[in-house]
Design a protein around this motif. Structure first.
Motif, PDB file in Angstrom:
ATOM      1  N   ALA A   4       0.822  -1.207   0.000  1.00 45.59           N
ATOM      2  CA  ALA A   4       0.000   0.000   0.000  1.00 45.59           C
ATOM      3  C   ALA A   4       0.852   1.251   0.000  1.00 45.59           C
ATOM      4  CB  ALA A   4      -0.917  -0.003   1.229  1.00 45.59           C
ATOM      5  N   MET A   5       2.116   1.113   0.463  1.00 44.73           N
ATOM      6  CA  MET A   5       2.987   2.265   0.527  1.00 44.73           C
ATOM      7  C   MET A   5       3.933   2.337  -0.662  1.00 44.73           C
ATOM      8  SD  MET A   5       3.916   2.086   4.563  1.00 44.73           S
ATOM      9  CE  MET A   5       4.782   3.643   4.589  1.00 44.73           C
ATOM     10  N   ALA A   6       4.337   1.172  -1.187  1.00 46.57           N
ATOM     11  CA  ALA A   6       5.376   1.168  -2.222  1.00 46.57           C
ATOM     12  C   ALA A   6       4.860   1.624  -3.570  1.00 46.57           C
ATOM     13  CB  ALA A   6       5.983  -0.228  -2.330  1.00 46.57           C
ATOM     14  N   GLU A   7       3.686   1.134  -3.966  1.00 47.19           N
ATOM     15  CA  GLU A   7       3.174   1.503  -5.271  1.00 47.19           C
ATOM     16  C   GLU A   7       2.884   3.003  -5.379  1.00 47.19           C
ATOM     17  OE1 GLU A   7       0.145  -1.617  -5.337  1.00 47.19           O
ATOM     18  OE2 GLU A   7       1.017  -2.255  -7.239  1.00 47.19           O
ATOM     19  N   PRO A   8       2.296   3.623  -4.342  1.00 48.25           N
ATOM     20  CA  PRO A   8       2.127   5.073  -4.435  1.00 48.25           C
ATOM     21  C   PRO A   8       3.458   5.805  -4.568  1.00 48.25           C
ATOM     22  CG  PRO A   8       0.695   4.192  -2.760  1.00 48.25           C
ATOM     23  CD  PRO A   8       1.582   3.064  -3.207  1.00 48.25           C
ATOM     24  N   TRP A   9       4.545   5.254  -4.014  1.00 46.05           N
ATOM     25  CA  TRP A   9       5.829   5.944  -4.131  1.00 46.05           C
ATOM     26  C   TRP A   9       6.254   6.035  -5.595  1.00 46.05           C
ATOM     27  CZ3 TRP A   9       8.584   9.466  -2.426  1.00 46.05           C
ATOM     28  CH2 TRP A   9       9.904   9.624  -2.836  1.00 46.05           C
ATOM     29  N   LEU A  10       6.041   4.961  -6.364  1.00 47.12           N
ATOM     30  CA  LEU A  10       6.376   5.033  -7.777  1.00 47.12           C
ATOM     31  C   LEU A  10       5.484   6.039  -8.498  1.00 47.12           C
ATOM     32  CD1 LEU A  10       7.138   1.323  -8.642  1.00 47.12           C
ATOM     33  CD2 LEU A  10       8.732   3.202  -8.423  1.00 47.12           C
ATOM     34  N   ALA A  11       4.260   6.166  -8.036  1.00 44.27           N
ATOM     35  CA  ALA A  11       3.369   7.174  -8.614  1.00 44.27           C
ATOM     36  C   ALA A  11       3.904   8.579  -8.346  1.00 44.27           C
ATOM     37  CB  ALA A  11       1.961   7.021  -8.037  1.00 44.27           C
ATOM     38  N   VAL A  12       4.519   8.767  -7.176  1.00 47.93           N
ATOM     39  CA  VAL A  12       5.117  10.063  -6.845  1.00 47.93           C
ATOM     40  C   VAL A  12       6.267  10.362  -7.798  1.00 47.93           C
ATOM     41  CG1 VAL A  12       6.453  11.315  -5.103  1.00 47.93           C
ATOM     42  CG2 VAL A  12       4.419  10.038  -4.435  1.00 47.93           C
ATOM     43  N   VAL A  13       7.091   9.330  -8.099  1.00 47.48           N
ATOM     44  CA  VAL A  13       8.193   9.518  -9.041  1.00 47.48           C
ATOM     45  C   VAL A  13       7.658   9.978 -10.386  1.00 47.48           C
ATOM     46  CG1 VAL A  13      10.047   8.366 -10.308  1.00 47.48           C
ATOM     47  CG2 VAL A  13       9.653   7.815  -7.904  1.00 47.48           C
ATOM     48  N   VAL A 114      14.267   2.876   0.460  1.00 40.70           N
ATOM     49  CA  VAL A 114      14.828   1.845  -0.410  1.00 40.70           C
ATOM     50  C   VAL A 114      14.583   0.452   0.168  1.00 40.70           C
ATOM     51  CG1 VAL A 114      17.005   0.882  -1.237  1.00 40.70           C
ATOM     52  CG2 VAL A 114      16.504   3.283  -1.596  1.00 40.70           C
ATOM     53  N   GLN A 115      14.711   0.303   1.483  1.00 41.75           N
ATOM     54  CA  GLN A 115      14.449  -1.011   2.081  1.00 41.75           C
ATOM     55  C   GLN A 115      13.009  -1.442   1.840  1.00 41.75           C
ATOM     56  OE1 GLN A 115      15.302  -1.512   6.278  1.00 41.75           O
ATOM     57  NE2 GLN A 115      14.164  -3.437   6.375  1.00 41.75           N
ATOM     58  N   ARG A 116      12.066  -0.519   2.033  1.00 44.75           N
ATOM     59  CA  ARG A 116      10.653  -0.858   1.844  1.00 44.75           C
ATOM     60  C   ARG A 116      10.369  -1.255   0.407  1.00 44.75           C
ATOM     61  NH1 ARG A 116       7.363   4.040   2.408  1.00 44.75           N
ATOM     62  NH2 ARG A 116       7.717   4.118   0.173  1.00 44.75           N
ATOM     63  N   ASP A 117      10.892  -0.477  -0.552  1.00 38.43           N
ATOM     64  CA  ASP A 117      10.657  -0.813  -1.958  1.00 38.43           C
ATOM     65  C   ASP A 117      11.400  -2.074  -2.364  1.00 38.43           C
ATOM     66  OD1 ASP A 117       9.040   1.363  -2.104  1.00 38.43           O
ATOM     67  OD2 ASP A 117      10.244   2.487  -3.541  1.00 38.43           O
ATOM     68  N   CYS A 118      12.563  -2.310  -1.780  1.00 40.78           N
ATOM     69  CA  CYS A 118      13.316  -3.531  -2.053  1.00 40.78           C
ATOM     70  C   CYS A 118      12.505  -4.758  -1.645  1.00 40.78           C
ATOM     71  CB  CYS A 118      14.640  -3.493  -1.288  1.00 40.78           C
ATOM     72  SG  CYS A 118      15.683  -4.958  -1.465  1.00 40.78           S
ATOM     73  N   GLU A 119      11.887  -4.697  -0.480  1.00 38.50           N
ATOM     74  CA  GLU A 119      11.091  -5.833   0.002  1.00 38.50           C
ATOM     75  C   GLU A 119       9.823  -6.012  -0.826  1.00 38.50           C
ATOM     76  OE1 GLU A 119      10.691  -4.685   4.065  1.00 38.50           O
ATOM     77  OE2 GLU A 119      12.673  -5.487   4.633  1.00 38.50           O
ATOM     78  N   PHE A 120       9.242  -4.904  -1.273  1.00 38.45           N
ATOM     79  CA  PHE A 120       8.022  -4.998  -2.079  1.00 38.45           C
ATOM     80  C   PHE A 120       8.315  -5.530  -3.478  1.00 38.45           C
ATOM     81  CE2 PHE A 120       4.969  -3.280  -5.111  1.00 38.45           C
ATOM     82  CZ  PHE A 120       3.775  -3.727  -4.562  1.00 38.45           C
ATOM     83  N   TRP A 121       9.392  -5.017  -4.112  1.00 36.92           N
ATOM     84  CA  TRP A 121       9.705  -5.366  -5.499  1.00 36.92           C
ATOM     85  C   TRP A 121      10.701  -6.520  -5.609  1.00 36.92           C
ATOM     86  CZ3 TRP A 121       6.542  -3.681  -9.036  1.00 36.92           C
ATOM     87  CH2 TRP A 121       5.884  -2.466  -8.867  1.00 36.92           C
ATOM     88  N   CYS A 122      10.954  -7.218  -4.497  1.00 33.92           N
ATOM     89  CA  CYS A 122      11.866  -8.379  -4.527  1.00 33.92           C
ATOM     90  C   CYS A 122      13.244  -7.991  -5.064  1.00 33.92           C
ATOM     91  CB  CYS A 122      11.275  -9.523  -5.340  1.00 33.92           C
ATOM     92  SG  CYS A 122       9.741 -10.176  -4.636  1.00 33.92           S
ATOM     93  N   LEU A 130      14.658   3.796  -9.437  1.00 30.94           N
ATOM     94  CA  LEU A 130      13.604   4.810  -9.463  1.00 30.94           C
ATOM     95  C   LEU A 130      13.326   5.374  -8.073  1.00 30.94           C
ATOM     96  CD1 LEU A 130      11.178   3.134 -12.002  1.00 30.94           C
ATOM     97  CD2 LEU A 130      12.392   5.298 -12.327  1.00 30.94           C
ATOM     98  N   THR A 131      13.475   4.534  -7.041  1.00 33.92           N
ATOM     99  CA  THR A 131      13.298   5.025  -5.675  1.00 33.92           C
ATOM    100  C   THR A 131      14.348   6.077  -5.348  1.00 33.92           C
ATOM    101  OG1 THR A 131      12.408   2.885  -4.982  1.00 33.92           O
ATOM    102  CG2 THR A 131      13.155   4.363  -3.245  1.00 33.92           C
ATOM    103  N   ILE A 132      15.600   5.777  -5.678  1.00 31.97           N
ATOM    104  CA  ILE A 132      16.675   6.740  -5.453  1.00 31.97           C
ATOM    105  C   ILE A 132      16.436   8.011  -6.259  1.00 31.97           C
ATOM    106  CG2 ILE A 132      19.124   7.184  -5.934  1.00 31.97           C
ATOM    107  CD1 ILE A 132      18.662   5.571  -3.409  1.00 31.97           C
ATOM    108  N   TYR A 133      15.987   7.835  -7.489  1.00 37.89           N
ATOM    109  CA  TYR A 133      15.700   8.979  -8.361  1.00 37.89           C
ATOM    110  C   TYR A 133      14.625   9.878  -7.738  1.00 37.89           C
ATOM    111  CZ  TYR A 133      14.107  11.472 -12.549  1.00 37.89           C
ATOM    112  OH  TYR A 133      13.736  12.436 -13.457  1.00 37.89           O
ATOM    113  N   GLY A 134      13.576   9.274  -7.245  1.00 36.65           N
ATOM    114  CA  GLY A 134      12.494  10.051  -6.642  1.00 36.65           C
ATOM    115  C   GLY A 134      12.939  10.810  -5.409  1.00 36.65           C
ATOM    116  N   GLN A 135      13.689  10.134  -4.535  1.00 32.60           N
ATOM    117  CA  GLN A 135      14.213  10.801  -3.340  1.00 32.60           C
ATOM    118  C   GLN A 135      15.136  11.959  -3.724  1.00 32.60           C
ATOM    119  OE1 GLN A 135      13.797  10.102   0.211  1.00 32.60           O
ATOM    120  NE2 GLN A 135      11.965   9.329  -0.781  1.00 32.60           N
ATOM    121  N   CYS A 136      15.997  11.689  -4.683  1.00 28.41           N
ATOM    122  CA  CYS A 136      16.971  12.682  -5.119  1.00 28.41           C
ATOM    123  C   CYS A 136      16.289  13.914  -5.706  1.00 28.41           C
ATOM    124  CB  CYS A 136      17.922  12.044  -6.136  1.00 28.41           C
ATOM    125  SG  CYS A 136      19.205  13.151  -6.753  1.00 28.41           S
TER     126      CYS A 136
END
Length: 202
Positions: A4-13, A114-122, A130-136
């Motif tokens: 529920a948290m990881a997919e919205p993060w990619l939407a933010v990117v 990154v840990q949360r997205d790593c666990e979600f996206w295996c 993309l997670t790093i890109y979004g944070q950056c």
């Protein structure tokens, strides 16, 4: 949960990329690639979930299989690196920007995302790039001209995707089995744990 948290993060990117291109009036090749990668990740996750949901051998009432997946192969979900090596790589990636004004606290937050997205996206390295890109982009975009920040962040994304992540999360299922591995191991294998080094090799 994490989904529920990881997919919205990619939407933010994707939203950041779209807003940046709207602000500047045109897409760059890098922005196009980033948006396509987000879409591909979401599509692959959706199709994978669909296959897993209905591709388990169950049939419709007319006897036909309700899935378009003839055989569902469950790929291993490698997450043992997420709470250790990947966190470290995210932290070090952020530390490269300390001279621009990022802080220790911000870098620690990169670890968590990154840990949360790593666990979600295996431990999918494209997703973690993309997670790093979004944070950056979020932080650097407030400190530098946006176009300059985008250039720095695209570099950080590719380094995470193509160097930091693959080195941190070795796919032992793909790399450490099969005829190529057996041949290589017979010739030059030395995969035992070395004294004083906490990490096993293959």
């Amino acid at each position: 949960g994490s989904s529920a948290m990881a997919e919205p993060w990619l939407a933010v990117v994707l939203a950041l990329v779209l807003s940046a291109s709207t602000w500047r009036g045109a897409w760059t090749q890098e922005e196009e690639e980033a948006s396509q990668d987000v879409a591909e990740l979401n599509d692959s996750n959706a199709s994978s979930n669909a296959c897993h949901a209905v591709g388990d051998g169950s049939n419709d009432t007319n006897g036909s299989n309700s899935s378009n997946c003839s055989v569902v192969v469950e790929e291993p979900c490698i997450t043992d690196c997420c709470s250790t090596h990947i966190r470290r790589e995210a932290y070090l990636s952020c530390k490269e920007f300390l001279d621009f004004g990022l802080t220790e606290e911000i870098c620690r937050s990169w670890e968590d995302y990154v840990q949360r997205d790593c666990e979600f996206w295996c431990s999918n390295c494209t997703a973690l790039g993309l997670t790093i890109y979004g944070q950056c982009v979020f932080y650097m975009g407030m400190l530098l001209p946006f176009s300059v920040a985008m250039d720095f962040c695209m570099t950080a994304r590719y380094v995470m995707q193509n160097a930091r992540c693959p080195a941190a999360c070795v796919d032992k299922f793909a790399v450490c089995q099969g005829p190529d591995y057996e041949y290589c191991n017979a010739q030059c294998g030395n995969y035992h744990q070395a004294t004083g080094i906490p990490t096993d090799g293959c």
